[in-house]
Write a protein that holds these residues in place. Structure first.
Motif, PDB file in Angstrom:
ATOM      1  N   PRO A  61       0.810  -1.216   0.000  1.00  0.00           N
ATOM      2  CA  PRO A  61       0.000   0.000   0.000  1.00  0.00           C
ATOM      3  C   PRO A  61       0.846   1.270   0.000  1.00  0.00           C
ATOM      4  N   VAL A  62       0.463   2.207  -0.853  1.00  0.00           N
ATOM      5  CA  VAL A  62       0.896   3.597  -0.742  1.00  0.00           C
ATOM      6  C   VAL A  62      -0.214   4.343  -0.012  1.00  0.00           C
ATOM      7  N   THR A  63      -1.442   4.181  -0.525  1.00  0.00           N
ATOM      8  CA  THR A  63      -2.635   4.557   0.226  1.00  0.00           C
ATOM      9  C   THR A  63      -3.026   3.366   1.095  1.00  0.00           C
ATOM     10  N   HIS A  64      -3.349   3.622   2.352  1.00  0.00           N
ATOM     11  CA  HIS A  64      -3.704   2.512   3.238  1.00  0.00           C
ATOM     12  C   HIS A  64      -4.989   1.841   2.751  1.00  0.00           C
ATOM     13  N   PRO A  65      -5.057   0.505   2.706  1.00  0.00           N
ATOM     14  CA  PRO A  65      -6.243  -0.188   2.171  1.00  0.00           C
ATOM     15  C   PRO A  65      -7.494  -0.033   3.015  1.00  0.00           C
ATOM     16  N   ASN A  66      -7.379   0.465   4.228  1.00  0.00           N
ATOM     17  CA  ASN A  66      -8.561   0.735   5.042  1.00  0.00           C
ATOM     18  C   ASN A  66      -8.809   2.230   5.199  1.00  0.00           C
ATOM     19  N   ASP A  67      -8.332   2.992   4.224  1.00  0.00           N
ATOM     20  CA  ASP A  67      -8.542   4.439   4.221  1.00  0.00           C
ATOM     21  C   ASP A  67      -8.946   4.887   2.822  1.00  0.00           C
ATOM     22  N   LEU A  68      -9.964   4.206   2.260  1.00  0.00           N
ATOM     23  CA  LEU A  68     -10.391   4.436   0.881  1.00  0.00           C
ATOM     24  C   LEU A  68     -11.755   5.117   0.874  1.00  0.00           C
ATOM     25  N   VAL A  69     -11.886   6.166   0.050  1.00  0.00           N
ATOM     26  CA  VAL A  69     -13.105   6.969   0.017  1.00  0.00           C
ATOM     27  C   VAL A  69     -13.544   7.135  -1.429  1.00  0.00           C
ATOM     28  N   ALA A  70     -14.841   7.011  -1.673  1.00  0.00           N
ATOM     29  CA  ALA A  70     -15.383   7.165  -3.025  1.00  0.00           C
ATOM     30  C   ALA A  70     -15.035   8.534  -3.595  1.00  0.00           C
ATOM     31  N   GLY A  71     -14.639   8.542  -4.877  1.00  0.00           N
ATOM     32  CA  GLY A  71     -14.304   9.784  -5.556  1.00  0.00           C
ATOM     33  C   GLY A  71     -12.878  10.239  -5.358  1.00  0.00           C
ATOM     34  N   GLU A  72     -12.131   9.554  -4.496  1.00  0.00           N
ATOM     35  CA  GLU A  72     -10.745   9.932  -4.235  1.00  0.00           C
ATOM     36  C   GLU A  72      -9.794   8.878  -4.788  1.00  0.00           C
ATOM     37  N   PRO A  73      -8.648   9.290  -5.338  1.00  0.00           N
ATOM     38  CA  PRO A  73      -7.687   8.322  -5.884  1.00  0.00           C
ATOM     39  C   PRO A  73      -6.945   7.583  -4.773  1.00  0.00           C
ATOM     40  N   ALA A  74      -6.616   6.323  -5.041  1.00  0.00           N
ATOM     41  CA  ALA A  74      -5.794   5.520  -4.132  1.00  0.00           C
ATOM     42  C   ALA A  74      -4.686   4.881  -4.950  1.00  0.00           C
ATOM     43  N   THR A  75      -3.498   4.837  -4.396  1.00  0.00           N
ATOM     44  CA  THR A  75      -2.347   4.281  -5.100  1.00  0.00           C
ATOM     45  C   THR A  75      -1.786   3.089  -4.332  1.00  0.00           C
ATOM     46  N   TRP A 134     -12.065   5.563  -7.065  1.00  0.00           N
ATOM     47  CA  TRP A 134     -13.246   4.744  -6.805  1.00  0.00           C
ATOM     48  C   TRP A 134     -14.513   5.487  -7.212  1.00  0.00           C
ATOM     49  N   PRO A 135     -15.308   4.931  -8.129  1.00  0.00           N
ATOM     50  CA  PRO A 135     -16.496   5.648  -8.600  1.00  0.00           C
ATOM     51  C   PRO A 135     -17.617   5.715  -7.571  1.00  0.00           C
ATOM     52  N   GLU A 136     -17.751   4.681  -6.737  1.00  0.00           N
ATOM     53  CA  GLU A 136     -18.838   4.620  -5.763  1.00  0.00           C
ATOM     54  C   GLU A 136     -18.367   3.869  -4.522  1.00  0.00           C
ATOM     55  N   PRO A 137     -19.087   4.050  -3.406  1.00  0.00           N
ATOM     56  CA  PRO A 137     -18.780   3.234  -2.229  1.00  0.00           C
ATOM     57  C   PRO A 137     -19.098   1.768  -2.511  1.00  0.00           C
ATOM     58  N   GLY A 138     -18.500   0.879  -1.744  1.00  0.00           N
ATOM     59  CA  GLY A 138     -18.796  -0.535  -1.885  1.00  0.00           C
ATOM     60  C   GLY A 138     -17.576  -1.395  -1.628  1.00  0.00           C
ATOM     61  N   MET A 139     -17.779  -2.704  -1.748  1.00  0.00           N
ATOM     62  CA  MET A 139     -16.694  -3.659  -1.623  1.00  0.00           C
ATOM     63  C   MET A 139     -16.139  -3.929  -3.021  1.00  0.00           C
ATOM     64  N   TYR A 140     -14.826  -3.837  -3.159  1.00  0.00           N
ATOM     65  CA  TYR A 140     -14.175  -3.993  -4.461  1.00  0.00           C
ATOM     66  C   TYR A 140     -13.201  -5.166  -4.446  1.00  0.00           C
ATOM     67  N   TRP A 141     -13.124  -5.830  -5.596  1.00  0.00           N
ATOM     68  CA  TRP A 141     -12.190  -6.945  -5.820  1.00  0.00           C
ATOM     69  C   TRP A 141     -11.136  -6.497  -6.810  1.00  0.00           C
ATOM     70  N   MET A 142      -9.868  -6.792  -6.517  1.00  0.00           N
ATOM     71  CA  MET A 142      -8.763  -6.448  -7.404  1.00  0.00           C
ATOM     72  C   MET A 142      -8.007  -7.715  -7.779  1.00  0.00           C
ATOM     73  N   ASN A 143      -7.639  -7.832  -9.051  1.00  0.00           N
ATOM     74  CA  ASN A 143      -6.946  -9.028  -9.524  1.00  0.00           C
ATOM     75  C   ASN A 143      -5.823  -8.666 -10.476  1.00  0.00           C
ATOM     76  N   ALA A 144      -4.707  -9.361 -10.324  1.00  0.00           N
ATOM     77  CA  ALA A 144      -3.599  -9.258 -11.278  1.00  0.00           C
ATOM     78  C   ALA A 144      -2.961 -10.631 -11.379  1.00  0.00           C
ATOM     79  N   SER A 145      -2.535 -11.005 -12.589  1.00  0.00           N
ATOM     80  CA  SER A 145      -1.890 -12.295 -12.775  1.00  0.00           C
ATOM     81  C   SER A 145      -0.822 -12.174 -13.846  1.00  0.00           C
ATOM     82  N   VAL A 146       0.138 -13.095 -13.814  1.00  0.00           N
ATOM     83  CA  VAL A 146       1.229 -13.073 -14.779  1.00  0.00           C
ATOM     84  C   VAL A 146       1.677 -14.502 -15.044  1.00  0.00           C
TER      85      VAL A 146
END
Length: 266
Positions: A172-186, A231-243
């Motif tokens: 995390p650069v942005t903490h994963p429990n500090d996410l707000v709709a409409g704001e960018p997270a890195t 994040w476009p809206e509040p809610g629970m989000y799933w993130m996936n990456a594979s290689v």
């Protein structure tokens, strides 16, 4: 056989059933940000076409690792497995951020004996003892998988979020429990401790059962492994990456997959 064994030494196999790999793996908490001196959080874990919809298979929890805010390991409670999902509870007794991960890895080997194709799956150290010396057409693939989420009691902390150096991990650069709709997270992705550059990251919001549009976002990591999501809206989000990395000389073919779940608040 010596050359064949050299090709096998970097392979790992997912503990998930191979038939489940086309489905999305997720580990969803009932809450992610809590207050007080202690609290309980429940978790569902499964594989399905739509995220957070338990309609395909329960997830095995043999690789479950829960890291407390002080870096110690915590045992889950009330663990159960039903047809479509596994469940467990976590008692939060320390203030700070917990990392809850299901981590899987091993070795998958395909070979022939007397013309018949056989497969073996297990730990890398056990390859030589389980692949016959006379085997031919020996191939192997290393794979690592991490399915995780994060919960915080009180103020967010970062001690439990340090990478282990194995497979694809979220830094995390942005903490994963500090996410707000409409704001960018890195965030940054690393693979075996090194930046995971040029990876596509799929981001999907839960609730697809009740809407026509799946509302998925795809972003790409930079040279440092970083990516940003607004994040476009509040809610629970799933993130996936594979290689997938093909075999190259004595370097084994390998696969790695990351599945993360975060909650975005209003």
């Amino acid at each position: 056989m010596k050359k064949s064994l050299a090709l096998l030494t970097a392979i790992a196999a997912l503990a998930l059933p191979m038939t489940a790999q086309a489905h999305r793996a997720w580990l969803a908490p009932t809450s992610t940000v809590l207050s007080g001196t202690d609290a309980w959080v429940g978790f569902d874990a499964g594989m399905s076409n739509g995220v957070f919809i338990p309609d395909h298979a329960a997830m095995g929890l043999d690789g479950l690792v829960i890291t407390a805010p002080d870096g110690s390991r915590v045992a889950p409670e009330n663990v159960m497995r039903s047809r479509y999902r596994s469940t467990f509870d976590l008692h939060l007794t320390q203030r700070g951020t917990y990392r809850v991960a299901n981590v899987m890895g091993g070795v998958v080997v395909s070979y022939k004996v007397d013309g018949a194709t056989r497969r073996w799956r297990g730990a890398e150290a056990d390859i030589a003892a389980n692949v016959p010396a006379g085997a031919t057409e020996v191939t192997a693939t290393r794979s690592d998988s991490r399915v995780e989420t994060f919960v915080t009691l009180g103020a967010p902390t970062t001690e439990a979020l340090q990478p282990t150096g194995e497979g694809i991990e979220l830094v995390p650069v942005t903490h994963p429990n500090d996410l707000v709709a409409g704001e960018p997270a890195t965030f940054r992705l690393v693979r075996d401790g090194r930046p995971a550059a040029d990876l596509d990251v799929t981001v999907a919001r839960g609730g697809t059962r009740y809407r026509d549009n799946p509302e998925e976002i795809t972003v790409r990591t930079g040279e440092d492994g970083a990516f940003t999501v607004t994040w476009p809206e509040p809610g629970m989000y799933w993130m996936n990456a594979s290689v997938r990395t093909p075999a190259n000389g004595d370097q084994m073919a390998s696969t790695a997959q990351y599945n993360g779940v975060v909650e975005v608040l209003p």
